[in-house]
Motif scaffolding. Structure first.
Motif, PDB file in Angstrom:
ATOM      1  N   ILE A  93       0.859  -1.172   0.000  1.00 50.58           N
ATOM      2  CA  ILE A  93       0.000   0.000   0.000  1.00 50.58           C
ATOM      3  C   ILE A  93       0.905   1.235   0.000  1.00 50.58           C
ATOM      4  O   ILE A  93       1.625   1.482   0.971  1.00 50.58           O
ATOM      5  CB  ILE A  93      -0.930   0.047   1.226  1.00 50.58           C
ATOM      6  N   ASP A  94       0.909   1.961  -1.106  1.00 50.93           N
ATOM      7  CA  ASP A  94       1.644   3.221  -1.277  1.00 50.93           C
ATOM      8  C   ASP A  94       3.161   3.047  -1.422  1.00 50.93           C
ATOM      9  O   ASP A  94       3.793   3.790  -2.179  1.00 50.93           O
ATOM     10  CB  ASP A  94       1.352   4.193  -0.129  1.00 50.93           C
ATOM     11  N   GLU A  95       3.770   2.118  -0.703  1.00 50.59           N
ATOM     12  CA  GLU A  95       5.222   1.985  -0.721  1.00 50.59           C
ATOM     13  C   GLU A  95       5.722   1.312  -1.999  1.00 50.59           C
ATOM     14  O   GLU A  95       5.055   0.449  -2.563  1.00 50.59           O
ATOM     15  CB  GLU A  95       5.690   1.169   0.486  1.00 50.59           C
ATOM     16  N   GLU A  96       6.922   1.718  -2.441  1.00 57.53           N
ATOM     17  CA  GLU A  96       7.535   1.082  -3.607  1.00 57.53           C
ATOM     18  C   GLU A  96       8.098  -0.285  -3.225  1.00 57.53           C
ATOM     19  O   GLU A  96       8.485  -0.523  -2.083  1.00 57.53           O
ATOM     20  CB  GLU A  96       8.644   1.959  -4.192  1.00 57.53           C
ATOM     21  N   GLY A  97       8.124  -1.183  -4.212  1.00 57.71           N
ATOM     22  CA  GLY A  97       8.699  -2.488  -3.972  1.00 57.71           C
ATOM     23  C   GLY A  97       8.162  -3.521  -4.938  1.00 57.71           C
ATOM     24  O   GLY A  97       7.432  -3.204  -5.887  1.00 57.71           O
ATOM     25  N   ILE A  98       8.534  -4.770  -4.721  1.00 56.57           N
ATOM     26  CA  ILE A  98       8.060  -5.902  -5.520  1.00 56.57           C
ATOM     27  C   ILE A  98       7.469  -6.929  -4.562  1.00 56.57           C
ATOM     28  O   ILE A  98       8.080  -7.258  -3.531  1.00 56.57           O
ATOM     29  CB  ILE A  98       9.195  -6.555  -6.332  1.00 56.57           C
ATOM     30  N   VAL A  99       6.282  -7.427  -4.874  1.00 55.73           N
ATOM     31  CA  VAL A  99       5.671  -8.493  -4.074  1.00 55.73           C
ATOM     32  C   VAL A  99       5.573  -9.755  -4.927  1.00 55.73           C
ATOM     33  O   VAL A  99       5.494  -9.678  -6.171  1.00 55.73           O
ATOM     34  CB  VAL A  99       4.279  -8.102  -3.538  1.00 55.73           C
ATOM     35  N   TYR A 100       5.574 -10.899  -4.255  1.00 53.70           N
ATOM     36  CA  TYR A 100       5.588 -12.191  -4.944  1.00 53.70           C
ATOM     37  C   TYR A 100       4.479 -13.087  -4.395  1.00 53.70           C
ATOM     38  O   TYR A 100       4.040 -12.945  -3.259  1.00 53.70           O
ATOM     39  CB  TYR A 100       6.942 -12.893  -4.730  1.00 53.70           C
ATOM     40  N   ALA A 101       4.047 -14.011  -5.245  1.00 58.05           N
ATOM     41  CA  ALA A 101       3.068 -15.009  -4.812  1.00 58.05           C
ATOM     42  C   ALA A 101       3.215 -16.256  -5.664  1.00 58.05           C
ATOM     43  O   ALA A 101       3.575 -16.189  -6.849  1.00 58.05           O
ATOM     44  CB  ALA A 101       1.649 -14.462  -4.930  1.00 58.05           C
ATOM     45  N   ASP A 102       2.926 -17.413  -5.048  1.00 56.51           N
ATOM     46  CA  ASP A 102       2.910 -18.675  -5.780  1.00 56.51           C
ATOM     47  C   ASP A 102       1.519 -18.883  -6.364  1.00 56.51           C
ATOM     48  O   ASP A 102       0.510 -18.801  -5.648  1.00 56.51           O
ATOM     49  CB  ASP A 102       3.272 -19.835  -4.856  1.00 56.51           C
ATOM     50  N   ILE A 103       1.476 -19.137  -7.663  1.00 58.41           N
ATOM     51  CA  ILE A 103       0.215 -19.312  -8.389  1.00 58.41           C
ATOM     52  C   ILE A 103       0.065 -20.777  -8.780  1.00 58.41           C
ATOM     53  O   ILE A 103       0.970 -21.363  -9.377  1.00 58.41           O
ATOM     54  CB  ILE A 103       0.174 -18.431  -9.664  1.00 58.41           C
ATOM     55  N   ASP A 104      -1.081 -21.357  -8.453  1.00 56.86           N
ATOM     56  CA  ASP A 104      -1.405 -22.732  -8.833  1.00 56.86           C
ATOM     57  C   ASP A 104      -2.738 -22.695  -9.576  1.00 56.86           C
ATOM     58  O   ASP A 104      -3.800 -22.553  -8.975  1.00 56.86           O
ATOM     59  CB  ASP A 104      -1.506 -23.610  -7.584  1.00 56.86           C
ATOM     60  N   LEU A 105      -2.691 -22.829 -10.908  1.00 57.96           N
ATOM     61  CA  LEU A 105      -3.898 -22.681 -11.712  1.00 57.96           C
ATOM     62  C   LEU A 105      -4.927 -23.772 -11.438  1.00 57.96           C
ATOM     63  O   LEU A 105      -6.111 -23.598 -11.762  1.00 57.96           O
ATOM     64  CB  LEU A 105      -3.538 -22.655 -13.198  1.00 57.96           C
ATOM     65  N   ALA A 106      -4.515 -24.877 -10.832  1.00 53.99           N
ATOM     66  CA  ALA A 106      -5.480 -25.929 -10.480  1.00 53.99           C
ATOM     67  C   ALA A 106      -6.515 -25.430  -9.471  1.00 53.99           C
ATOM     68  O   ALA A 106      -7.627 -25.963  -9.387  1.00 53.99           O
ATOM     69  CB  ALA A 106      -4.744 -27.147  -9.926  1.00 53.99           C
ATOM     70  N   LYS A 107      -6.162 -24.385  -8.724  1.00 53.99           N
ATOM     71  CA  LYS A 107      -7.089 -23.831  -7.745  1.00 53.99           C
ATOM     72  C   LYS A 107      -8.262 -23.085  -8.390  1.00 53.99           C
ATOM     73  O   LYS A 107      -9.195 -22.671  -7.695  1.00 53.99           O
ATOM     74  CB  LYS A 107      -6.343 -22.907  -6.776  1.00 53.99           C
TER      75      LYS A 107
END
Length: 327
Positions: free
Chosen positions: A268-282
């Motif tokens: 929220i508002d701050e600069e940066g990079i966020v990551y997440a694991d994606i599983d299309l089976a979900k």
């Protein structure tokens, strides 16, 4: 059926304002960083290269005209030198990239708000031009057409994208879902000039959650920030630009799952990079209850037609051809 698992990344950052070359360099460095951290897909903000026209909101159209000229000069051709750099970075880092750019049109001075979809082999597999510029944005961008309302099949899955306010357009979103979209990229800009009671970050999250829940897809949100550089440049014409362009809860970047819930901690508002694991089976199980593309709809009642023909500005015919058609 290939249902992939992969790590995705979304960046929240500001461009090097009105500098296409420097912003492209910055984007390439971010691609390398995200890929080093295991990302196979990276989403960038709306018109990241190389500016959002904030002047449309805080200046008169006459004042903003010279800024429009600066933006046009620092926009890009697709393809062009900047896209070549982005494609090389995507290929070298084996990473899919979706990035917003200001794209020059065919007419001198014409601009489009465009999202580029680049695969991990360095190919521009598609581009989406924002269909309807929002409110004051109409002073800057020409609207796109239905030819770019597409979903693109990639090694990690089918990707679709819409820019900012388009994500409230139910018909545009359904058109993507109906083409098999499972990964939706929704990119935005930080908009602190919204009404005082409007929480931009919350509004972005609500729109992303609605699309994910309705379509049972993953939504990846990337939003820009407003740097001190942008504020200082705007002060040239608007002395109180800092007051107008500084506000909390203006940017949201993160991930929404097929159940409509936020994955991990968003920025929220701050600069940066966020990551997440994606599983299309979900994406499968939630459709058993509500599949608006299949059993949970009535296509004998509803009939959506989408014109995917590229818009033509002119049609040339010679006299002989015209006479033959008349016969």
């Amino acid at each position: 059926m290939n249902l992939t698992k992969f790590k995705a990344a979304a960046v929240q950052a500001s461009p090097v304002f009105l500098n296409a070359k420097a912003t492209t360099d910055k984007a390439c460095n971010i691609i390398a960083e995200a890929a080093k951290n295991g990302a196979s897909l990276l989403a960038f903000p709306e018109v990241f290269i190389s500016a959002y026209p904030y002047w449309n909101w805080i200046m008169t159209p006459v004042q903003g005209s010279r800024w429009y000229e600066k933006l046009y000069v620092n926009s890009i051709n697709v393809p062009g030198p900047e896209t070549e750099m982005l494609c090389n970075a995507a290929r070298e880092n084996n990473c899919h990239v979706v990035i917003g750019v200001n794209e020059r049109g065919q007419s001198f001075g014409e601009l489009y708000n465009t999202n580029l979809i680049i695969d991990n082999h360095g190919n521009i597999v598609g581009k989406h031009r924002k269909l309807v510029p929002t409110w004051a944005e109409k002073l800057t961008w020409t609207g796109g057409d239905g030819s770019s309302l597409k979903v693109y099949n990639t090694e990690i899955g089918p990707i679709g994208t819409l820019a900012c306010g388009e994500n409230t357009n139910t018909l545009a979103r359904f058109a993507l879902l109906a083409q098999g979209e499972l990964i939706h990229i929704a990119n935005y800009i930080s908009l602190p000039v919204a009404p005082p009671d409007y929480n931009m970050a919350e509004a972005i999250k609500i729109r992303a959650a609605a699309h994910s829940f309705e379509g049972k897809v993953f939504t990846i949100v990337s939003c820009s920030t407003i740097s001190k550089e942008i504020i200082e440049m705007m002060k040239e014409d608007v002395p109180n630009a800092e007051e107008l362009l500084t506000r909390k809860d203006s940017a949201f970047t993160g991930f929404i799952g097929p159940n409509g819930a936020v994955i991990g901690e968003p920025l929220i508002d701050e600069e940066g990079i966020v990551y997440a694991d994606i599983d299309l089976a979900k994406c499968i199980q939630p459709k058993q209850m509500h599949d608006i593309l299949g059993h949970y709809n009535r296509f004998d009642i509803f009939d959506l037609r989408v014109n995917t023909a590229p818009r033509k500005n002119i049609t040339f015919t010679d006299d002989e051809e015209s006479l033959q058609k008349e016969k």
